[in-house]
Design a protein around this motif. Structure first.
Motif, PDB file in Angstrom:
ATOM      1  N   ILE A   8      18.766  -4.601 -26.533  1.00  0.00           N
ATOM      2  CA  ILE A   8      19.018  -3.380 -25.779  1.00  0.00           C
ATOM      3  C   ILE A   8      19.139  -2.198 -26.735  1.00  0.00           C
ATOM      4  N   SER A   9      18.876  -1.006 -26.219  1.00  0.00           N
ATOM      5  CA  SER A   9      18.807   0.185 -27.060  1.00  0.00           C
ATOM      6  C   SER A   9      20.166   0.793 -27.359  1.00  0.00           C
ATOM      7  N   ARG A  10      21.140   0.553 -26.476  1.00  0.00           N
ATOM      8  CA  ARG A  10      22.477   1.127 -26.624  1.00  0.00           C
ATOM      9  C   ARG A  10      23.497   0.064 -26.253  1.00  0.00           C
ATOM     10  N   PRO A  11      24.763   0.232 -26.631  1.00  0.00           N
ATOM     11  CA  PRO A  11      25.782  -0.755 -26.253  1.00  0.00           C
ATOM     12  C   PRO A  11      25.814  -0.974 -24.749  1.00  0.00           C
ATOM     13  N   ALA A  12      26.096  -2.213 -24.344  1.00  0.00           N
ATOM     14  CA  ALA A  12      26.047  -2.588 -22.929  1.00  0.00           C
ATOM     15  C   ALA A  12      26.971  -1.733 -22.081  1.00  0.00           C
ATOM     16  N   GLU A  13      28.133  -1.367 -22.622  1.00  0.00           N
ATOM     17  CA  GLU A  13      29.081  -0.588 -21.834  1.00  0.00           C
ATOM     18  C   GLU A  13      28.563   0.824 -21.563  1.00  0.00           C
ATOM     19  N   GLU A  14      27.810   1.392 -22.517  1.00  0.00           N
ATOM     20  CA  GLU A  14      27.223   2.711 -22.285  1.00  0.00           C
ATOM     21  C   GLU A  14      26.176   2.646 -21.182  1.00  0.00           C
ATOM     22  N   LEU A  15      25.369   1.597 -21.204  1.00  0.00           N
ATOM     23  CA  LEU A  15      24.340   1.445 -20.181  1.00  0.00           C
ATOM     24  C   LEU A  15      24.945   1.096 -18.829  1.00  0.00           C
ATOM     25  N   LEU A  16      26.095   0.429 -18.821  1.00  0.00           N
ATOM     26  CA  LEU A  16      26.815   0.184 -17.569  1.00  0.00           C
ATOM     27  C   LEU A  16      27.261   1.505 -16.956  1.00  0.00           C
ATOM     28  N   VAL A  17      27.824   2.382 -17.766  1.00  0.00           N
ATOM     29  CA  VAL A  17      28.270   3.691 -17.272  1.00  0.00           C
ATOM     30  C   VAL A  17      27.074   4.516 -16.800  1.00  0.00           C
ATOM     31  N   ASP A  18      25.970   4.439 -17.542  1.00  0.00           N
ATOM     32  CA  ASP A  18      24.770   5.174 -17.146  1.00  0.00           C
ATOM     33  C   ASP A  18      24.268   4.696 -15.785  1.00  0.00           C
ATOM     34  N   LYS A  19      24.258   3.377 -15.585  1.00  0.00           N
ATOM     35  CA  LYS A  19      23.848   2.805 -14.293  1.00  0.00           C
ATOM     36  C   LYS A  19      24.799   3.242 -13.187  1.00  0.00           C
ATOM     37  N   GLU A  70       0.825  -1.209   0.000  1.00  0.00           N
ATOM     38  CA  GLU A  70       0.000   0.000   0.000  1.00  0.00           C
ATOM     39  C   GLU A  70       0.860   1.260   0.000  1.00  0.00           C
ATOM     40  N   GLN A  71       2.104   1.140   0.431  1.00  0.00           N
ATOM     41  CA  GLN A  71       3.013   2.289   0.456  1.00  0.00           C
ATOM     42  C   GLN A  71       3.863   2.359  -0.809  1.00  0.00           C
ATOM     43  N   THR A  72       3.533   1.524  -1.789  1.00  0.00           N
ATOM     44  CA  THR A  72       4.361   1.406  -2.984  1.00  0.00           C
ATOM     45  C   THR A  72       3.530   1.676  -4.233  1.00  0.00           C
ATOM     46  N   ASP A  73       3.953   2.669  -4.992  1.00  0.00           N
ATOM     47  CA  ASP A  73       3.324   2.973  -6.272  1.00  0.00           C
ATOM     48  C   ASP A  73       3.978   2.074  -7.320  1.00  0.00           C
ATOM     49  N   ALA A  74       3.366   0.924  -7.550  1.00  0.00           N
ATOM     50  CA  ALA A  74       3.989  -0.103  -8.391  1.00  0.00           C
ATOM     51  C   ALA A  74       4.291   0.406  -9.792  1.00  0.00           C
ATOM     52  N   ASP A  75       3.365   1.153 -10.387  1.00  0.00           N
ATOM     53  CA  ASP A  75       3.587   1.657 -11.746  1.00  0.00           C
ATOM     54  C   ASP A  75       4.797   2.575 -11.788  1.00  0.00           C
ATOM     55  N   SER A  76       4.911   3.428 -10.796  1.00  0.00           N
ATOM     56  CA  SER A  76       6.028   4.366 -10.754  1.00  0.00           C
ATOM     57  C   SER A  76       7.343   3.641 -10.538  1.00  0.00           C
ATOM     58  N   PHE A  77       7.335   2.599  -9.719  1.00  0.00           N
ATOM     59  CA  PHE A  77       8.570   1.877  -9.432  1.00  0.00           C
ATOM     60  C   PHE A  77       9.059   1.085 -10.637  1.00  0.00           C
ATOM     61  N   ASP A  78       8.190   0.813 -11.574  1.00  0.00           N
ATOM     62  CA  ASP A  78       8.629   0.064 -12.748  1.00  0.00           C
ATOM     63  C   ASP A  78       9.655   0.850 -13.556  1.00  0.00           C
ATOM     64  N   ALA A  79       9.678   2.177 -13.364  1.00  0.00           N
ATOM     65  CA  ALA A  79      10.674   3.002 -14.059  1.00  0.00           C
ATOM     66  C   ALA A  79      12.086   2.713 -13.576  1.00  0.00           C
ATOM     67  N   LEU A  80      12.228   2.098 -12.400  1.00  0.00           N
ATOM     68  CA  LEU A  80      13.551   1.807 -11.851  1.00  0.00           C
ATOM     69  C   LEU A  80      14.133   0.505 -12.397  1.00  0.00           C
ATOM     70  N   LYS A  81      13.359  -0.230 -13.169  1.00  0.00           N
ATOM     71  CA  LYS A  81      13.837  -1.507 -13.703  1.00  0.00           C
ATOM     72  C   LYS A  81      14.961  -1.262 -14.691  1.00  0.00           C
ATOM     73  N   PRO A  82      16.120  -1.898 -14.506  1.00  0.00           N
ATOM     74  CA  PRO A  82      17.242  -1.663 -15.420  1.00  0.00           C
ATOM     75  C   PRO A  82      17.044  -2.367 -16.749  1.00  0.00           C
ATOM     76  N   GLU A  83      17.337  -1.655 -17.822  1.00  0.00           N
ATOM     77  CA  GLU A  83      17.322  -2.280 -19.149  1.00  0.00           C
ATOM     78  C   GLU A  83      18.483  -3.256 -19.267  1.00  0.00           C
ATOM     79  N   VAL A  84      19.602  -2.863 -18.687  1.00  0.00           N
ATOM     80  CA  VAL A  84      20.818  -3.672 -18.635  1.00  0.00           C
ATOM     81  C   VAL A  84      21.416  -3.475 -17.260  1.00  0.00           C
ATOM     82  N   ASP A  85      22.016  -4.517 -16.694  1.00  0.00           N
ATOM     83  CA  ASP A  85      22.798  -4.343 -15.470  1.00  0.00           C
ATOM     84  C   ASP A  85      24.149  -5.015 -15.682  1.00  0.00           C
ATOM     85  N   GLY A  86      25.106  -4.225 -16.128  1.00  0.00           N
ATOM     86  CA  GLY A  86      26.428  -4.760 -16.393  1.00  0.00           C
ATOM     87  C   GLY A  86      27.121  -5.276 -15.161  1.00  0.00           C
ATOM     88  N   PHE A  87      26.704  -4.823 -13.982  1.00  0.00           N
ATOM     89  CA  PHE A  87      27.326  -5.309 -12.749  1.00  0.00           C
ATOM     90  C   PHE A  87      27.007  -6.784 -12.521  1.00  0.00           C
TER      91      PHE A  87
END
Length: 720
Positions: free
Chosen positions: A582-593, A557-574
């Motif tokens: 994926i939309s961009r090279p994995a290394e770029e998304l690693l740096v972004d993360k 009840e304290q969690t806005d599930a739709d809003s939290f879906d924005a935190l889902k990583p497209e890539v997690d190089g870690f």
């Protein structure tokens, strides 16, 4: 021979100019550099709390009603001007990556300070300079800009929902923000399909905050405009009611400026203006000589009382029919079909003169779209509901990027915690001490859960943190709630097994103690820490990962599930989670993360290398696990990655590489782009070489532990 031509440039091409495809680490560099002139131990929260907020607001209000000879005040009041400035400062926020927003006051820097949509807002900030100068470091520009918007609304008869300080200033633009693919302002190459804005972007046009007020492609099409409005505002995490309330409430005040064509009368924007303009752009002699300001090219007020809160906007929009016309500035706007509204509004500058209200295509969209119209009709029938909706939506707009309530400062912070603030309950019990922590770590390590699973679960929970808008993190244990529990990157089946084990340990521990309790959120982090310590011990290093109890468990009840879906990583190089689509090279998304986690290049490097040797990879895959002793915290990843004994070749799969023994030709290792970048990129390789050296393992362990603890504690604002 040297030249005195000030227009010449004496700098050569940068590395990025020479090799534009080269991975840039600039966004991570800014995380490790001090770029402001303030002392290292300066505490802005403490400085802000020392302010007399009422005195500050009084000083701002004085500015609003004291017209200056160097810039005119519509209706003798700068209030609507300040509302636009605050709105455009906060309105750059987008939920996709949490970047943008009012924090940092980045409206002062390029490109935002020179966007067409921000034309003349440089003057609004100059009007506020005496207030900023008076309070100095105790009042940041980012707080002042938002507060000025609040004071402006209040000075015109509206009761705001509240104000919170605590935003610290940046002293340069945020290099991590992708504003779009366009090469020119006011163009739109961001539509993957007609009406569908490219993922991750907020506005529909380069250089605008949201959408073109004339309509899509500059055409007066309200239905198409409504589609763009809904998409852009939803990307700022606003629903239809909040969107309608913001537009209607904001347009209750002031006017737009377009008695002339801006392309014909305005000088260059601030970043292109000559030095003698002292940072001001859009030179317009008519604005100073006769008060005729030109900004958008659209002309007129929305209501008959532009500096008073009333129902004028809602009533005008719904009660009258509107038709498109080209205004005096050459832009499309809407005029009433009947004569009832003709000459019913005061002129902004000439006393006794009257003008006719107008509407924008984006206003008429609220009437033509069925869902928006229903909301507007409800507002008209219930003015109190309209006022409350605008107050709460304005508060959300101007505070959305501040993070949890612990960061909100000042006497006007509302008692209510909104769902968009990701509420977390208080700990109503005694926290675990050192003895209990040691006991719990032993309990965890004695289970069947592997070190890799423990590390991945802790990482999955804590690494949702985004320093951009201070959302996410381990506190709240939302890893056990939807949507995070079902994200593919979190390996739901394995996660279920780990969570069930933690829940059993938690229940047994809490039942055996009287007052001391442990949360699942603390157990998740503690389990990851225990696994790291055990992996380091097997490598011969006795380390303690810092741990501070006090996290609590949020409810669904304290969690806005739709809003939290924005935190889902497209890539997690870690974790070496690199899907094919994926939309961009994995290394770029690693740096972004890494940037969202506020990491430096060396912290990112240490974390990747350490997690690989522990085996904390997605699906327990062998990609990047360049060691013969997995689950042990060694420097093997870097040693083997940089070894000339291995010949790397691309695989059929786009993101994957195979490493073959140069002598035998046998397959030795598998890796992804998120691995090989640490050997192929010159800067990252220089860091990797430090860790791969004969004396580098101990440093890797120390740096990994420091970076790991930084991520695990990133959301603990209750400790600062």
């Amino acid at each position: 021979m040297s030249s005195n031509n000030a227009d010449e440039t004496f700098t050569g091409k940068s590395n990025q100019d020479w090799w534009p495809e080269r991975l840039s680490l600039e966004i991570l560099d800014q995380n490790g550099q001090k770029s402001d002139p303030l002392e290292a131990d300066f505490d802005y929260a403490e400085a802000f709390q020392a302010l007399d907020l009422e005195e500050v607001k009084s000083d701002i209000e004085a500015v609003l009603t004291e017209p200056q000879d160097w810039w005119p005040a519509d209706y003798g009041h700068y209030g609507p001007f300040m509302i636009r400035m605050a709105w455009h400062s906060a309105g750059t926020y987008r939920a996709h990556d949490g970047r943008g927003g009012a924090a940092g006051a980045r409206q002062r820097f390029a490109p935002l300070n020179s966007w067409p949509d921000n034309a003349n807002l440089d003057k609004a900030r100059r009007l506020l300079w005496p207030v900023k100068q008076k309070y100095g470091r105790n009042l940041s520009w980012s707080d002042l800009i938002v507060l000025a918007g609040n004071v402006a609304v209040e000075s015109m008869g509206f009761q705001t929902y509240g104000f919170a300080g605590g935003r610290e200033d940046d002293f340069d633009t945020d290099k991590a923000v992708n504003w779009g693919p366009e090469d020119e302002l006011e163009t739109q190459d961001r539509f993957e399909q007609p009406g569908d804005i490219e993922k991750g972007l907020g506005a529909s046009v380069m250089g605008l905050i949201y959408v073109n007020p004339e309509g899509p492609d500059g055409q007066p099409d309200p239905e198409a405009s409504a589609k763009n409005i809904r998409q852009t505002f939803s990307r700022m995490a606003m629903n239809d009611k909040q969107t309608a309330a913001l537009i209607a409430g904001g347009h209750t005040f002031g006017k737009v400026h377009g008695k002339d064509d801006p392309e014909e009368v305005l000088g260059p924007e601030p970043e292109a203006a000559p030095m003698e303009n002292m940072g001001l752009g859009w030179q317009n002699d008519a604005a100073v000589e006769d008060g005729e300001v030109t900004t958008s090219g659209i002309e007129g007020p929305w209501t008959q009382s532009p500096i008073n809160w009333d129902m004028g906007y809602v009533n005008n929009l719904l009660d009258y029919e509107w038709e498109p016309e080209k205004g005096p500035g050459g832009a499309w706007q809407w005029t009433p079909k009947s004569d009832e509204l003709a000459d019913s509004a005061p002129d902004a500058l000439a006393d006794g003169e009257q003008v006719t209200p107008m509407m924008l295509t984006t206003d008429v969209a609220l009437k033509r779209d069925p869902e928006y119209r229903e909301i507007m009709e409800t507002f008209q029938e219930n003015p109190m509901e309209f006022g409350i909706a605008f107050a709460k939506a304005w508060y959300k707009l101007t505070h959305r990027d501040m993070g949890p309530p612990e960061r909100f400062l000042g006497p006007e912070v509302p008692e209510e915690t909104m769902i968009w603030q990701d509420p977390i309950p208080d700990a109503e019990y005694k926290l675990v001490g050192d003895e209990a922590v040691a006991h719990l770590k032993n309990e965890i390590l004695e289970t069947d859960i592997t070190r890799a699973q423990l590390v991945k679960t802790a990482w999955a929970s804590a690494s949702t943190y985004r320093d951009s808008d201070k959302r996410g993190g381990a506190n709240g244990a939302r890893i056990r709630l939807e949507p995070q529990r079902s994200w593919d990157v979190n390996e739901p089946e394995q996660l279920e097994q780990v969570l069930e084990t933690y829940e059993r340990i938690q229940a047994e521990f809490n039942e055996s103690r009287d007052e001391v309790q442990v949360s699942l959120a603390d157990l998740v982090v503690l389990g990851g820490n225990a696994a790291v310590e055990a992996a380091a011990a097997d490598a011969g290093y006795d380390i303690d990962v810092p741990f501070e109890p006090g996290r609590t468990d949020a409810t669904a009840e304290q969690t806005d599930a739709d809003s939290f879906d924005a935190l889902k990583p497209e890539v997690d190089g870690f974790r070496n989670y690199v899907p094919d689509d994926i939309s961009r090279p994995a290394e770029e998304l690693l740096v972004d993360k890494a940037d969202l986690l506020n990491l430096t290049p060396d912290e990112m490097t240490a974390l990747v290398g350490g997690m690989r040797t522990i085996g904390a990879t997605y699906g327990d895959s062998e990609y990047g696990v360049l060691t013969d002793q997995p689950a042990v915290l060694t420097n093997d990843f870097f040693v083997n990655l940089l070894s000339m004994e291995t010949n790397w070749e691309p695989s059929v799969e786009e993101q994957v590489f195979a490493g073959y023994d140069r002598d035998t030709g046998d397959l030795k290792w598998k890796a992804t782009r998120a691995d090989l970048i640490f050997g192929s990129h010159s800067r990252l390789r220089s860091i990797a070489e430090v860790y791969a050296a004969a004396d580098g393992e101990e440093k890797l362990v120390e740096d990994f532990v420091d970076a790991w603890a930084k991520v695990m504690q990133a959301d603990r604002f209750d400790l600062t």
